[in-house]
Every structure is written in structure tokens, then in C-alpha cells.
Enzyme design. Sequence first.
Site, PDB file in Angstrom:
ATOM      1  N   ASN A   8       8.547  11.037   7.951  1.00  0.00           N
ATOM      2  CA  ASN A   8       9.244  10.723   6.703  1.00  0.00           C
ATOM      3  C   ASN A   8       8.629  11.587   5.611  1.00  0.00           C
ATOM      4  O   ASN A   8       7.497  11.354   5.196  1.00  0.00           O
ATOM      5  CB  ASN A   8       9.064   9.228   6.393  1.00  0.00           C
ATOM      6  CG  ASN A   8       9.554   8.861   5.001  1.00  0.00           C
ATOM      7  OD1 ASN A   8      10.277   9.634   4.354  1.00  0.00           O
ATOM      8  ND2 ASN A   8       9.169   7.687   4.527  1.00  0.00           N
ATOM      9  N   LYS A  10       9.495  11.827   2.563  1.00  0.00           N
ATOM     10  CA  LYS A  10       9.564  11.246   1.208  1.00  0.00           C
ATOM     11  C   LYS A  10      10.090  12.309   0.239  1.00  0.00           C
ATOM     12  O   LYS A  10      10.946  13.095   0.616  1.00  0.00           O
ATOM     13  CB  LYS A  10       8.201  10.667   0.808  1.00  0.00           C
ATOM     14  CG  LYS A  10       7.637   9.748   1.906  1.00  0.00           C
ATOM     15  CD  LYS A  10       6.458   8.938   1.494  1.00  0.00           C
ATOM     16  CE  LYS A  10       6.019   8.061   2.664  1.00  0.00           C
ATOM     17  NZ  LYS A  10       4.948   7.142   2.313  1.00  0.00           N
ATOM     18  N   HIS A  94      12.552   1.138   3.526  1.00  0.00           N
ATOM     19  CA  HIS A  94      11.170   1.634   3.429  1.00  0.00           C
ATOM     20  C   HIS A  94      10.459   0.894   2.295  1.00  0.00           C
ATOM     21  O   HIS A  94      11.081   0.533   1.294  1.00  0.00           O
ATOM     22  CB  HIS A  94      11.162   3.144   3.171  1.00  0.00           C
ATOM     23  CG  HIS A  94       9.790   3.706   3.259  1.00  0.00           C
ATOM     24  ND1 HIS A  94       8.930   3.693   2.180  1.00  0.00           N
ATOM     25  CD2 HIS A  94       9.103   4.245   4.296  1.00  0.00           C
ATOM     26  CE1 HIS A  94       7.774   4.218   2.568  1.00  0.00           C
ATOM     27  NE2 HIS A  94       7.855   4.557   3.838  1.00  0.00           N
ATOM     28  N   GLU A  96       8.718   1.794  -0.064  1.00  0.00           N
ATOM     29  CA  GLU A  96       8.895   2.359  -1.411  1.00  0.00           C
ATOM     30  C   GLU A  96      10.268   2.012  -1.969  1.00  0.00           C
ATOM     31  O   GLU A  96      10.431   1.819  -3.176  1.00  0.00           O
ATOM     32  CB  GLU A  96       8.643   3.878  -1.358  1.00  0.00           C
ATOM     33  CG  GLU A  96       7.155   4.158  -1.171  1.00  0.00           C
ATOM     34  CD  GLU A  96       6.831   5.354  -0.309  1.00  0.00           C
ATOM     35  OE1 GLU A  96       7.683   6.253  -0.155  1.00  0.00           O
ATOM     36  OE2 GLU A  96       5.713   5.389   0.236  1.00  0.00           O
ATOM     37  N   GLU A 164       5.426  -1.149   8.865  1.00  0.00           N
ATOM     38  CA  GLU A 164       4.592  -0.360   7.959  1.00  0.00           C
ATOM     39  C   GLU A 164       3.910  -1.292   6.958  1.00  0.00           C
ATOM     40  O   GLU A 164       4.510  -1.665   5.937  1.00  0.00           O
ATOM     41  CB  GLU A 164       5.449   0.656   7.202  1.00  0.00           C
ATOM     42  CG  GLU A 164       6.116   1.677   8.098  1.00  0.00           C
ATOM     43  CD  GLU A 164       6.416   2.967   7.343  1.00  0.00           C
ATOM     44  OE1 GLU A 164       6.020   4.024   7.846  1.00  0.00           O
ATOM     45  OE2 GLU A 164       7.016   2.923   6.260  1.00  0.00           O
ATOM     46  N   GLY A 170      -0.149   5.671   2.717  1.00  0.00           N
ATOM     47  CA  GLY A 170      -0.660   6.671   1.787  1.00  0.00           C
ATOM     48  C   GLY A 170      -2.041   6.339   1.247  1.00  0.00           C
ATOM     49  O   GLY A 170      -2.485   6.930   0.268  1.00  0.00           O
ATOM     50  N   SER A 208      -0.671   5.775   7.282  1.00  0.00           N
ATOM     51  CA  SER A 208      -1.855   6.623   7.452  1.00  0.00           C
ATOM     52  C   SER A 208      -2.079   7.082   8.899  1.00  0.00           C
ATOM     53  O   SER A 208      -3.212   7.154   9.354  1.00  0.00           O
ATOM     54  CB  SER A 208      -3.102   5.933   6.888  1.00  0.00           C
ATOM     55  OG  SER A 208      -2.955   5.720   5.491  1.00  0.00           O
TER      56      SER A 208
HETATM   57  P1  13P Z   1       1.597   7.794   5.209  1.00  0.00           P
HETATM   58  O1  13P Z   1       1.575   8.285   6.636  1.00  0.00           O
HETATM   59  O2  13P Z   1       1.479   8.908   4.208  1.00  0.00           O
HETATM   60  O3  13P Z   1       0.614   6.686   5.006  1.00  0.00           O
HETATM   61  O4  13P Z   1       3.059   7.156   4.960  1.00  0.00           O
HETATM   62  C1  13P Z   1       3.556   6.247   5.866  1.00  0.00           C
HETATM   63  C2  13P Z   1       4.995   6.025   5.567  1.00  0.00           C
HETATM   64  O5  13P Z   1       5.338   5.423   4.559  1.00  0.00           O
HETATM   65  C3  13P Z   1       5.993   6.566   6.502  1.00  0.00           C
HETATM   66  O6  13P Z   1       7.261   6.081   6.233  1.00  0.00           O
END
Ligand code: 13P
Length: 247
Positions: A8, A10, A94, A96, A164, A170, A208
Site C-alpha cells: 500500500n 498510500k 484502511h 487512515e 492492521e 508506520g 511495520s
Molecule cells: P507500515 O508498513 O508503513 O507500517 O504501514 C502499514 C499499512 O498501513 C499498510 O496498509
Amino acid sequence: MRRVVAGNWKMNHGPSETRAFLDSFEMPTGEGVPRVLIFPPSVSLAAAVAHPGRPGGLELGVQNIHFEASGAFTGEVSAAMALDAGATLTLVGHSERRHVFGEDDATVARKAAAAAAAGLTPVVCVGEKLEERRAGDLASVLLRQLDAVLDLLPGTAEWLLAYEPVWAIGTGETATPADASQAHGILRERLAARGWSGPEVPVLYGGSVKPGNARELMDAPGVDGVLVGGASLDPTDFSAIVEAGRR
Ligand code: 13P
């Protein structure tokens, strides 16, 4: 079940960077390789679709869709449009989208149903916040998020789930393989209890994931693959994570 490694991106990698990524991404091939999915920003999808060096078998998706088919929804794209543009999957819910953009369970469920109805495979993301986990609400949060989707998704839909934990996204904090197995177990039990008898639902872990921890996470019982954010932006790291998923 064939493993799944998904990236992803983003809000990273515009069209030029997408081409540069695909120029250097070496997709592992041969026996036991996972399915590989990449979710670029929508504006980069065309660059990925048309890229001459796009590895065969690489599946592309969008990061979000609207649940309506068309209309006065400035800034949004529908499932059918994403499909027409070359996506075969979409992320839905997601963290976010839920926590930065305020999407509630009902909205996420409508998006999942709209995707499935249009023939776009939804990857439904669920996960608890740190305070929810600390309060002992892991299962209730996951089940609330999952139930909303199961209420609307047709029983024949092909879809994926991604666990997740919000606190691991992140942050460099990774759930342990045991944490991931526990959460995946909760989700699978509910699928069974709700009588899900459609296509098998792969359950991915995200948060992560890096080349150094991908293998142990994918080896955890109940984990069918990973959804990778930051480390999917680098072609070498992402390739290493795909390789780590080889059976
Ligand atoms: P990270 O791997 O940067 O922690 O992000 C995970 C994520 O949100 C994947 O959709």
C-alpha cells in the site's frame, strides 16, 4: 492457500516514481511465490498498467473507492471506474480512512459491497487502536468492524481481510507473530460462526512489516500474507518481502 504480499503506497509515488519503481522491481518467480498486489495512488494506476516492464502476475488495486456508482461526489472514484482503469482490487476501511478521514463501519461496509458488486475485489482492513487494545477491547473492535462488512457483502464475494493494528502502522512497532495469530484467529472464528461459505478469505497482517520480520510474521499460524506500507515503496525491500513469503 497461496500467500499474498501486498504493498500500500498510500500518498506516495506519482506516475514518474511509479515507472521508476517498476523499472527496478524484480518480482520473484517460480515455485511457491506469493500473489503480489500493489496499491498505488489512483493517479499512478495508468502508469503502472501501461508500464512495459510490468511483471506478469502483478495485481494492481486502488486505495479507496466511493460506494456510489457515479454522481456529484467531487474527488471520488467508483468501483467501476477503478476496474475500467485496470485495478482488480481495492483497499477498503484502511485505518487512515477510518481515523483520519472519519469513515465509519457502515461506510466501509457499503464500499466493500459496492466493490464486490462491480467485480473489484475488496481488501477489507480492520484493526484496533492502542487505547482499545489496552482496554481489553481487541475482539469487540475487530468483530464490530467485521460484522458490519459481513452484513452487506454477498456470500459469493471474493475478498481479503487485513488485520492492521493501528498502533503498529508506520510506528516501527510490530505486533508479535503471536499477536497476529490471536487477532487472525478471532476473525476466522467469526467468519465460521457467521457461516461464511464463499471463497476462502485470506487474512493478511499489516503494520511495520519489513524484510527482516516478514518471514516470521507470515509463518505465524493463521497469517496468509502481509500488507506493507513504508517498506513497499522501495523496490528492493518489497522484492525481499515477496521472497520471504515463498513457501
Ligand atoms: P507500515 O508498513 O508503513 O507500517 O504501514 C502499514 C499499512 O498501513 C499498510 O496498509
